[in-house]
Design an enzyme around this catalytic site. Structure first.
Site, PDB file in Angstrom:
ATOM      1  N   ARG A 164       0.763  -1.364  -0.194  1.00 58.49           N
ATOM      2  CA  ARG A 164       0.023  -0.369   0.047  1.00 58.49           C
ATOM      3  C   ARG A 164       0.506   1.562  -0.243  1.00 58.49           C
ATOM      4  O   ARG A 164       0.215   2.491   0.459  1.00 58.49           O
ATOM      5  CB  ARG A 164      -0.888   0.198   1.161  1.00 58.49           C
ATOM      6  CG  ARG A 164      -1.651  -1.102   1.154  1.00 58.49           C
ATOM      7  CD  ARG A 164      -2.634  -1.454  -0.145  1.00 58.49           C
ATOM      8  NE  ARG A 164      -3.464  -2.349   0.440  1.00 58.49           N
ATOM      9  CZ  ARG A 164      -3.229  -3.928  -0.811  1.00 58.49           C
ATOM     10  NH1 ARG A 164      -2.016  -4.215  -1.031  1.00 58.49           N
ATOM     11  NH2 ARG A 164      -3.816  -4.984  -0.387  1.00 58.49           N
ATOM     12  N   SER A 251     -11.010  -0.627   3.328  1.00 59.78           N
ATOM     13  CA  SER A 251      -9.946  -0.578   4.641  1.00 59.78           C
ATOM     14  C   SER A 251      -9.418   0.453   5.114  1.00 59.78           C
ATOM     15  O   SER A 251      -8.335   0.822   4.348  1.00 59.78           O
ATOM     16  CB  SER A 251      -8.487  -1.783   3.804  1.00 59.78           C
ATOM     17  OG  SER A 251      -9.925  -2.710   3.225  1.00 59.78           O
ATOM     18  N   GLU A 353      -4.864   3.568   6.081  1.00 57.77           N
ATOM     19  CA  GLU A 353      -4.948   3.276   4.983  1.00 57.77           C
ATOM     20  C   GLU A 353      -5.075   5.402   3.821  1.00 57.77           C
ATOM     21  O   GLU A 353      -4.061   5.437   3.273  1.00 57.77           O
ATOM     22  CB  GLU A 353      -5.423   2.465   4.507  1.00 57.77           C
ATOM     23  CG  GLU A 353      -4.910   1.483   3.992  1.00 57.77           C
ATOM     24  CD  GLU A 353      -5.528   0.381   3.091  1.00 57.77           C
ATOM     25  OE1 GLU A 353      -5.977   0.869   1.838  1.00 57.77           O
ATOM     26  OE2 GLU A 353      -4.823  -0.882   3.292  1.00 57.77           O
TER      27      GLU A 353
END
Length: 357
Positions: A164, A251, A353
């Site tokens: 990520r 998420s 995130e």
């Protein structure tokens, strides 16, 4: 080049937080960006690149000039003996692009179906799901330097992909005394198009419990790319809320990676912990399970809450169109409380995130 003033951003971020852009320009082409950079009124103004707004927490009105990327286009640009090179404009909706590749006979992205956001944002986050990450299918991208107007191309190595993570999430740093310099493109580059290398000799990427359940349910040990696409969509829809109905940013936390020794210690305290051994021997823990184990599922702070069906997802319990929506402050207060709780129980600090501005 049209620049709009005081633009409501609630429809342009998937958490549907109420905020405004003091100035916003809709980017439909590479030429639009270059025109802005040539305009004395906007050339030196700080800028913020906005794609689908699906990985974003707004904590107030946005002061930099917002560049809303709406560049379209999908095409096959080349092929070799091994791959199809397929290109998409940065403003294409990611899921729609994945569906299109399958209808054209180009398999390889199906495990990443239904991930919210745009094609241009996908390399920034190095999105991934069910055993496939964007870097596994990436060929190259074209971008514009927002400081110089230079158009440049990056391959996978130059994008510095990580979990990520990418070069687009880091600022340039320099420490001359230590002889160190790190190149970063955060807030400096606008991606205009992305190319993918999709395998001609395709084989399904399996090995995840949810996929295994679908295989058993359908009595199929070798699903087609279209079957995998359909299954992934079914799985995600069963677990994750539709942002058009319930505001969310997908998420919210990264799955943490720990050493085998750390994992053994956690298992000794709680044998039920969900974990996956990686190729390098490290162990990835399921952040959603850690959050759930700390009792956060269904809890709220103001209008920000933890989704009842998936503890990894923070949701806006207010209206997606009205002024009663959660604030960015409520979302981040909830996120920090979750981080503290998980750290106190498991000794692990979860990383968020989304981009917070």
């Amino acid at each position: 080049m049209l620049v709009e003033k005081n633009v409501p951003l609630q429809p342009l971020n998937s958490l549907h937080i109420v905020a405004k852009a003091q100035a916003l320009s809709r980017i439909h082409s590479q030429a639009d960006v270059l025109a802005l950079l040539r305009d004395p009124a906007w050339a030196q103004v700080p800028k913020f690149v906005l794609g689908g707004g699906s990985n974003l927490v707004l904590t107030g009105d946005v002061k930099p000039l917002v560049l809303k990327v709406e560049i379209k286009g999908r095409r096959l640009v080349a092929e070799t003996d091994k791959v199809f090179i397929v290109e998409a404009g940065a403003g294409e909706v990611w899921h729609d692009f994945v569906a299109w590749t399958l209808t054209q006979g180009y398999a390889g992205l199906e495990n990443m179906a239904l991930i919210p956001g745009t094609v241009g944002a996908a390399p920034v986050q190095n999105i991934g799901a069910y055993g496939v990450e964007l870097q596994d299918r990436f060929d190259s991208l074209d971008a514009i330097d927002l400081q110089t107007g230079r158009i440049f191309t990056l391959n996978a190595a130059q994008c510095a992909f990580g979990y990520r993570d990418s070069i687009f999430k880091h600022s340039s740093t320099a420490n001359p005394e230590a002889g160190q310099q790190a190149l970063g493109l955060k807030d400096r580059a606008l991606i205009v198009r992305v190319r993918f290398a999709l395998p001609k000799l395709w084989k399904p990427v399996l090995g995840y419990l949810d996929i295994d359940k679908k295989m058993a349910e359908h009595g199929c040990s070798q699903p087609s790319a279209q079957q995998l696409f359909d299954w992934v969509c079914e799985i995600r829809r069963a677990k994750l809320p539709d942002p058009a109905v319930i505001g969310n940013a997908g998420s919210f936390f990264k799955n943490p990676t720990v050493t085998p020794e750390q994992c053994t210690d956690i298992i000794a305290r709680d044998p039920r912990v969900v974990h996956y051994v990686l190729a390098d021997g490290a162990v990835k823990l399921a952040a959603g399970w850690l959050i759930d184990a700390c009792g956060w599922r269904g809890k709220s702070v103001g209008q920000a809450g933890v989704y009842e069906k998936q503890a990894l997802v923070l949701v806006n319990r207010g209206s997606v169109h009205g002024a009663d929506a959660a604030t960015g402050g409520e979302v981040m207060t909830l996120a920090k409380a979750i981080q503290t709780s998980v750290y106190e129980r498991f000794g692990i600090m979860l990383e968020t995130e989304p981009v917070v501005i």
